[in-house]
Design a protein around this motif. Structure first.
Motif, PDB file in Angstrom:
ATOM      1  N   TYR A 181       0.847  -1.203   0.000  1.00 58.20           N
ATOM      2  CA  TYR A 181       0.000   0.000   0.000  1.00 58.20           C
ATOM      3  C   TYR A 181       0.877   1.246   0.000  1.00 58.20           C
ATOM      4  O   TYR A 181       0.648   2.191  -0.772  1.00 58.20           O
ATOM      5  CB  TYR A 181      -0.919   0.021   1.230  1.00 58.20           C
ATOM      6  N   ASN A 182       1.886   1.252   0.865  1.00 55.16           N
ATOM      7  CA  ASN A 182       2.784   2.410   0.948  1.00 55.16           C
ATOM      8  C   ASN A 182       3.539   2.617  -0.359  1.00 55.16           C
ATOM      9  O   ASN A 182       3.707   3.755  -0.825  1.00 55.16           O
ATOM     10  CB  ASN A 182       3.771   2.235   2.092  1.00 55.16           C
ATOM     11  N   GLU A 183       3.996   1.529  -0.963  1.00 54.60           N
ATOM     12  CA  GLU A 183       4.723   1.640  -2.229  1.00 54.60           C
ATOM     13  C   GLU A 183       3.839   2.221  -3.319  1.00 54.60           C
ATOM     14  O   GLU A 183       4.316   2.930  -4.218  1.00 54.60           O
ATOM     15  CB  GLU A 183       5.244   0.261  -2.645  1.00 54.60           C
ATOM     16  N   ASP A 184       2.531   1.946  -3.242  1.00 54.53           N
ATOM     17  CA  ASP A 184       1.570   2.483  -4.213  1.00 54.53           C
ATOM     18  C   ASP A 184       1.169   3.923  -3.897  1.00 54.53           C
ATOM     19  O   ASP A 184       0.295   4.488  -4.561  1.00 54.53           O
ATOM     20  CB  ASP A 184       0.313   1.612  -4.253  1.00 54.53           C
ATOM     21  N   GLY A 185       1.791   4.507  -2.872  1.00 57.79           N
ATOM     22  CA  GLY A 185       1.507   5.903  -2.534  1.00 57.79           C
ATOM     23  C   GLY A 185       0.339   6.090  -1.596  1.00 57.79           C
ATOM     24  O   GLY A 185      -0.177   7.192  -1.450  1.00 57.79           O
ATOM     25  N   ILE A 186      -0.084   5.003  -0.950  1.00 57.49           N
ATOM     26  CA  ILE A 186      -1.241   5.070  -0.052  1.00 57.49           C
ATOM     27  C   ILE A 186      -0.773   5.074   1.398  1.00 57.49           C
ATOM     28  O   ILE A 186      -0.148   4.116   1.866  1.00 57.49           O
ATOM     29  CB  ILE A 186      -2.183   3.872  -0.269  1.00 57.49           C
ATOM     30  N   THR A 187      -1.049   6.144   2.104  1.00 53.33           N
ATOM     31  CA  THR A 187      -0.802   6.208   3.544  1.00 53.33           C
ATOM     32  C   THR A 187      -1.997   5.595   4.265  1.00 53.33           C
ATOM     33  O   THR A 187      -3.146   5.942   3.971  1.00 53.33           O
ATOM     34  CB  THR A 187      -0.595   7.659   4.007  1.00 53.33           C
ATOM     35  N   VAL A 188      -1.719   4.700   5.199  1.00 55.97           N
ATOM     36  CA  VAL A 188      -2.769   4.032   5.966  1.00 55.97           C
ATOM     37  C   VAL A 188      -2.740   4.551   7.400  1.00 55.97           C
ATOM     38  O   VAL A 188      -1.710   4.455   8.078  1.00 55.97           O
ATOM     39  CB  VAL A 188      -2.582   2.504   5.957  1.00 55.97           C
ATOM     40  N   ARG A 189      -3.863   5.102   7.832  1.00 57.99           N
ATOM     41  CA  ARG A 189      -3.999   5.574   9.212  1.00 57.99           C
ATOM     42  C   ARG A 189      -4.996   4.668   9.923  1.00 57.99           C
ATOM     43  O   ARG A 189      -6.136   4.533   9.493  1.00 57.99           O
ATOM     44  CB  ARG A 189      -4.508   7.027   9.250  1.00 57.99           C
ATOM     45  N   TYR A 190      -4.548   4.066  11.025  1.00 61.30           N
ATOM     46  CA  TYR A 190      -5.411   3.134  11.751  1.00 61.30           C
ATOM     47  C   TYR A 190      -6.138   3.832  12.886  1.00 61.30           C
ATOM     48  O   TYR A 190      -5.572   4.648  13.626  1.00 61.30           O
ATOM     49  CB  TYR A 190      -4.583   2.001  12.364  1.00 61.30           C
ATOM     50  N   LEU A 191      -7.420   3.471  13.039  1.00 60.38           N
ATOM     51  CA  LEU A 191      -8.193   3.767  14.235  1.00 60.38           C
ATOM     52  C   LEU A 191      -8.720   2.443  14.781  1.00 60.38           C
ATOM     53  O   LEU A 191      -8.892   1.472  14.032  1.00 60.38           O
ATOM     54  CB  LEU A 191      -9.362   4.720  13.945  1.00 60.38           C
ATOM     55  N   ALA A 192      -8.982   2.412  16.068  1.00 54.69           N
ATOM     56  CA  ALA A 192      -9.365   1.155  16.723  1.00 54.69           C
ATOM     57  C   ALA A 192     -10.867   0.910  16.639  1.00 54.69           C
ATOM     58  O   ALA A 192     -11.662   1.808  16.899  1.00 54.69           O
ATOM     59  CB  ALA A 192      -8.924   1.178  18.185  1.00 54.69           C
ATOM     60  N   TYR A 193     -11.212  -0.324  16.302  1.00 58.65           N
ATOM     61  CA  TYR A 193     -12.602  -0.756  16.360  1.00 58.65           C
ATOM     62  C   TYR A 193     -12.642  -2.193  16.879  1.00 58.65           C
ATOM     63  O   TYR A 193     -12.771  -3.156  16.101  1.00 58.65           O
ATOM     64  CB  TYR A 193     -13.294  -0.659  14.999  1.00 58.65           C
ATOM     65  N   PRO A 194     -12.471  -2.361  18.208  1.00 61.88           N
ATOM     66  CA  PRO A 194     -12.539  -3.714  18.795  1.00 61.88           C
ATOM     67  C   PRO A 194     -13.955  -4.262  18.674  1.00 61.88           C
ATOM     68  O   PRO A 194     -14.874  -3.827  19.383  1.00 61.88           O
ATOM     69  CB  PRO A 194     -12.129  -3.484  20.251  1.00 61.88           C
ATOM     70  N   ARG A 195     -14.142  -5.222  17.795  1.00 63.14           N
ATOM     71  CA  ARG A 195     -15.491  -5.673  17.440  1.00 63.14           C
ATOM     72  C   ARG A 195     -16.253  -6.261  18.624  1.00 63.14           C
ATOM     73  O   ARG A 195     -17.485  -6.202  18.659  1.00 63.14           O
ATOM     74  CB  ARG A 195     -15.413  -6.724  16.332  1.00 63.14           C
ATOM     75  N   ALA A 196     -15.527  -6.825  19.581  1.00 64.17           N
ATOM     76  CA  ALA A 196     -16.193  -7.464  20.719  1.00 64.17           C
ATOM     77  C   ALA A 196     -16.628  -6.452  21.780  1.00 64.17           C
ATOM     78  O   ALA A 196     -17.246  -6.839  22.777  1.00 64.17           O
ATOM     79  CB  ALA A 196     -15.267  -8.503  21.343  1.00 64.17           C
TER      80      ALA A 196
END
Length: 243
Positions: free
Chosen positions: A143-158
């Motif tokens: 993803y990063n190599e393709d120029g996409i920055t990924v920002r994570y937010l938490a979503y604990p499904r349980a």
């Protein structure tokens, strides 16, 4: 002529008073509906406004976007499409703006995997135990190599009283959150840690904007891709949105 002007002024004054009274009455009606829903369902309502459909109000709640009849009797969870505008999804348009505005509160909270040649930024609601979240993270370098920055937010499904919630707090409170995120998604143990964090707020915001599974990918225009997308497919979707 003077009589005519005086009469006109009186008429304009009556129109202004009537319009003001209507606005005040409308605001009072909305407040009455808001109070009824909050008291009946014990929901927090962030905003209430006219909807695109006559007779319905739109409400933004902690549990998502809903519609309610003007008298507060009927509550609907639905999608509204505008047939005169090529089936435009009015509900999704409203939610997209809520997402864009609401994500700003987490500007200092993301666990970010930044692309060196950043062309696009996506926000991903994630769960460290989710299989497809792990698959996505295994390809983070692509993803990063393709120029996409990924920002994570938490979503604990349980939920907020679950082991995965505590693990995600430990990830966010780690001395190296990126390393801890990678370890957790590889199935390794994360050293327990606690600190001031907004993992619970991230989860609650996810519910508010319609997240019900992970990964859930929010794009820069506020639209959503629910579920895992391989790097090449996500890149194609981002290029299409960019025009």
């Amino acid at each position: 002529m003077k009589f005519f002007l005086r009469s006109l002024a009186v008429m304009l004054g009556l129109v202004t008073v009537t319009a003001t009274a209507n606005v005040l009455a409308d605001a009072a009606d909305k407040e009455s509906v808001k109070s009824k829903i909050e008291n009946t369902l014990q929901w927090k309502i962030d905003a209430i406004a006219d909807s695109p459909v006559d007779g319905l109000l739109q409400i933004n709640t902690e549990n998502g976007l809903f519609y309610v009849s003007n008298d507060g009797t009927y509550l609907l969870q639905a999608r509204i499409y505008n047939l005169d505008e090529q089936m435009r999804n009015e509900t999704e348009s409203a939610l997209a703006q809520v997402r864009i505005d609401g994500l700003k509160q987490f500007d200092d909270s993301y666990i970010e995997f930044k692309a060196e040649n950043e062309q696009y930024v996506v926000t991903v609601f994630t769960d460290t135990t989710c299989g497809y979240c792990r698959k996505l993270h295994e390809q983070i370098a692509q993803y990063n190599e393709d120029g996409i920055t990924v920002r994570y937010l938490a979503y604990p499904r349980a939920g907020l009283n679950s082991p995965v919630y505590r693990q995600m707090v430990a990830v966010w409170c780690s001395d190296d959150p990126k390393k801890a995120m990678t370890s957790a998604k590889a199935g390794s143990n994360v050293t327990p840690a606690s600190c001031a964090n907004d993992v619970a707020e991230q989860f609650k915001f996810g519910r508010k904007i319609g997240v019900n599974g992970t990964p859930n990918i929010v794009l820069s225009d506020g639209s959503v891709i629910p579920g895992y997308q391989p790097p090449e497919q996500l890149l194609a979707a981002l290029k299409q949105i960019a025009g």
